[in-house]
Design a protein around this motif. Sequence first.
Motif, PDB file in Angstrom:
ATOM      1  N   PRO A  43       0.920  -1.204  -0.170  1.00  0.00           N
ATOM      2  CA  PRO A  43       0.130   0.092   0.054  1.00  0.00           C
ATOM      3  C   PRO A  43       0.918   1.193  -0.074  1.00  0.00           C
ATOM      4  CG  PRO A  43      -0.891  -1.680   1.608  1.00  0.00           C
ATOM      5  CD  PRO A  43       0.325  -2.037   1.089  1.00  0.00           C
ATOM      6  N   GLY A  44       0.458   2.188  -0.904  1.00  0.00           N
ATOM      7  CA  GLY A  44       1.140   3.445  -0.898  1.00  0.00           C
ATOM      8  C   GLY A  44       2.636   3.487  -1.729  1.00  0.00           C
ATOM      9  N   TRP A  45       3.155   2.331  -2.195  1.00  0.00           N
ATOM     10  CA  TRP A  45       4.243   2.077  -2.841  1.00  0.00           C
ATOM     11  C   TRP A  45       4.362   3.192  -3.880  1.00  0.00           C
ATOM     12  CZ3 TRP A  45       8.857   0.395  -1.802  1.00  0.00           C
ATOM     13  CH2 TRP A  45       9.875   0.104  -2.523  1.00  0.00           C
ATOM     14  N   ARG A  46       5.701   3.659  -3.916  1.00  0.00           N
ATOM     15  CA  ARG A  46       6.080   4.312  -5.173  1.00  0.00           C
ATOM     16  C   ARG A  46       7.412   3.882  -5.747  1.00  0.00           C
ATOM     17  NH1 ARG A  46       3.590   9.771  -5.127  1.00  0.00           N
ATOM     18  NH2 ARG A  46       5.567  10.815  -5.937  1.00  0.00           N
ATOM     19  N   THR A  47       7.473   3.967  -7.004  1.00  0.00           N
ATOM     20  CA  THR A  47       8.732   3.629  -7.681  1.00  0.00           C
ATOM     21  C   THR A  47       9.475   4.618  -7.597  1.00  0.00           C
ATOM     22  OG1 THR A  47       7.931   3.785  -9.891  1.00  0.00           O
ATOM     23  CG2 THR A  47       7.330   1.779  -8.958  1.00  0.00           C
ATOM     24  N   ALA A  48      10.924   4.288  -7.907  1.00  0.00           N
ATOM     25  CA  ALA A  48      11.890   5.264  -8.438  1.00  0.00           C
ATOM     26  C   ALA A  48      12.620   4.981  -9.817  1.00  0.00           C
ATOM     27  CB  ALA A  48      12.975   5.117  -7.172  1.00  0.00           C
ATOM     28  N   TYR A  49      12.121   4.116 -10.508  1.00  0.00           N
ATOM     29  CA  TYR A  49      12.623   3.586 -11.980  1.00  0.00           C
ATOM     30  C   TYR A  49      11.377   3.491 -12.887  1.00  0.00           C
ATOM     31  CZ  TYR A  49      14.997   1.439 -15.644  1.00  0.00           C
ATOM     32  OH  TYR A  49      15.609   1.305 -16.840  1.00  0.00           O
ATOM     33  N   PRO A  50      11.398   3.950 -13.752  1.00  0.00           N
ATOM     34  CA  PRO A  50      12.274   5.108 -14.478  1.00  0.00           C
ATOM     35  C   PRO A  50      11.898   6.306 -13.926  1.00  0.00           C
ATOM     36  CG  PRO A  50      10.435   4.409 -16.261  1.00  0.00           C
ATOM     37  CD  PRO A  50      10.312   3.484 -14.701  1.00  0.00           C
ATOM     38  N   SER A  51      10.647   6.637 -13.469  1.00  0.00           N
ATOM     39  CA  SER A  51      10.392   7.835 -12.918  1.00  0.00           C
ATOM     40  C   SER A  51       9.781   7.742 -11.319  1.00  0.00           C
ATOM     41  CB  SER A  51       9.741   8.635 -13.785  1.00  0.00           C
ATOM     42  OG  SER A  51       8.353   8.021 -13.878  1.00  0.00           O
ATOM     43  N   VAL A  52       9.506   8.588 -10.703  1.00  0.00           N
ATOM     44  CA  VAL A  52       8.910   8.282  -9.373  1.00  0.00           C
ATOM     45  C   VAL A  52       7.308   8.512  -9.774  1.00  0.00           C
ATOM     46  CG1 VAL A  52       8.475   9.132  -7.209  1.00  0.00           C
ATOM     47  CG2 VAL A  52      10.961   9.176  -7.863  1.00  0.00           C
ATOM     48  N   TYR A  53       6.529   7.516  -9.213  1.00  0.00           N
ATOM     49  CA  TYR A  53       5.087   7.594  -9.354  1.00  0.00           C
ATOM     50  C   TYR A  53       4.388   6.487  -8.352  1.00  0.00           C
ATOM     51  CZ  TYR A  53       5.170   3.228 -12.174  1.00  0.00           C
ATOM     52  OH  TYR A  53       5.567   2.194 -12.706  1.00  0.00           O
ATOM     53  N   SER A  54       3.186   6.804  -8.124  1.00  0.00           N
ATOM     54  CA  SER A  54       2.545   5.784  -7.148  1.00  0.00           C
ATOM     55  C   SER A  54       2.069   4.459  -8.224  1.00  0.00           C
ATOM     56  CB  SER A  54       1.239   6.438  -6.499  1.00  0.00           C
ATOM     57  OG  SER A  54       1.530   7.162  -5.873  1.00  0.00           O
ATOM     58  N   VAL A  55       2.390   3.202  -7.628  1.00  0.00           N
ATOM     59  CA  VAL A  55       2.123   1.991  -8.077  1.00  0.00           C
ATOM     60  C   VAL A  55       0.500   1.691  -7.826  1.00  0.00           C
ATOM     61  CG1 VAL A  55       2.532  -0.250  -8.243  1.00  0.00           C
ATOM     62  CG2 VAL A  55       4.427   1.164  -7.903  1.00  0.00           C
ATOM     63  N   PRO A  56      -0.131   1.308  -8.896  1.00  0.00           N
ATOM     64  CA  PRO A  56      -1.388   1.243  -8.982  1.00  0.00           C
ATOM     65  C   PRO A  56      -1.991  -0.219  -8.039  1.00  0.00           C
ATOM     66  CG  PRO A  56      -1.105   0.639 -11.024  1.00  0.00           C
ATOM     67  CD  PRO A  56       0.138   1.291 -10.185  1.00  0.00           C
ATOM     68  N   LYS A  57      -2.731  -0.201  -6.958  1.00  0.00           N
ATOM     69  CA  LYS A  57      -3.241  -1.367  -6.351  1.00  0.00           C
ATOM     70  C   LYS A  57      -4.082  -2.208  -7.352  1.00  0.00           C
ATOM     71  CE  LYS A  57      -5.208  -2.807  -1.910  1.00  0.00           C
ATOM     72  NZ  LYS A  57      -5.830  -2.065  -0.549  1.00  0.00           N
ATOM     73  N   LEU A  58      -3.966  -3.421  -7.436  1.00  0.00           N
ATOM     74  CA  LEU A  58      -4.539  -4.428  -8.422  1.00  0.00           C
ATOM     75  C   LEU A  58      -5.666  -5.094  -7.930  1.00  0.00           C
ATOM     76  CD1 LEU A  58      -1.790  -5.904 -10.284  1.00  0.00           C
ATOM     77  CD2 LEU A  58      -3.010  -3.939 -10.960  1.00  0.00           C
ATOM     78  N   GLY A  59      -5.868  -5.136  -6.422  1.00  0.00           N
ATOM     79  CA  GLY A  59      -6.950  -5.925  -5.805  1.00  0.00           C
ATOM     80  C   GLY A  59      -8.230  -5.313  -6.350  1.00  0.00           C
ATOM     81  N   GLY A  60      -9.399  -6.039  -6.828  1.00  0.00           N
ATOM     82  CA  GLY A  60     -10.530  -5.387  -7.149  1.00  0.00           C
ATOM     83  C   GLY A  60     -10.532  -4.924  -8.452  1.00  0.00           C
ATOM     84  N   GLN A  61      -9.634  -4.857  -9.075  1.00  0.00           N
ATOM     85  CA  GLN A  61      -9.631  -4.154 -10.652  1.00  0.00           C
ATOM     86  C   GLN A  61     -10.218  -5.229 -11.593  1.00  0.00           C
ATOM     87  OE1 GLN A  61      -9.743  -1.723 -12.924  1.00  0.00           O
ATOM     88  NE2 GLN A  61      -7.777  -0.837 -12.132  1.00  0.00           N
ATOM     89  N   HIS A  62     -11.015  -4.587 -12.442  1.00  0.00           N
ATOM     90  CA  HIS A  62     -11.582  -5.474 -13.482  1.00  0.00           C
ATOM     91  C   HIS A  62     -10.508  -6.447 -14.324  1.00  0.00           C
ATOM     92  CE1 HIS A  62     -15.356  -3.270 -13.074  1.00  0.00           C
ATOM     93  NE2 HIS A  62     -14.793  -2.398 -12.875  1.00  0.00           N
TER      94      HIS A  62
END
Length: 111
Positions: A43-62
């Motif tokens: 929860p709340g994870w952000r990547t640093a490669y190739p750029s910084v952005y919030s990683v989407p949570k997949l649980g419950g996604q269509h």
Amino acid sequence: MRTITMSLCASVLMGLAAPTQAAGDPKAGQVKTSMCAGCHGIPGWRTAYPSVYSVPKLGGQHADYIVAALKAYKSGERSHPSMVGIAGSLSEQDMQDIAAYYASSYNGPAD
């Protein structure tokens, strides 16, 4: 006759309202998600490669959305380097199974 017609219409509408199951197997998909959990399971994870952005949570996604996204990464239509590599290793059945697992594993609001 009217009762039969109304019953038939109600049956059709109930069938249309029933949730659809993904083509994959959620139990098989759960086994295949170890490479996903490192980013999408935090929860709340952000990547640093190739750029910084919030990683989407997949649980419950269509499921259809997950499969479409994985196919887009595999074809190169989407270009995140990590996802291109991961999706490139997945078969169609792997994608369906993973999507079925995540579609059935909602555990709270997405981040």
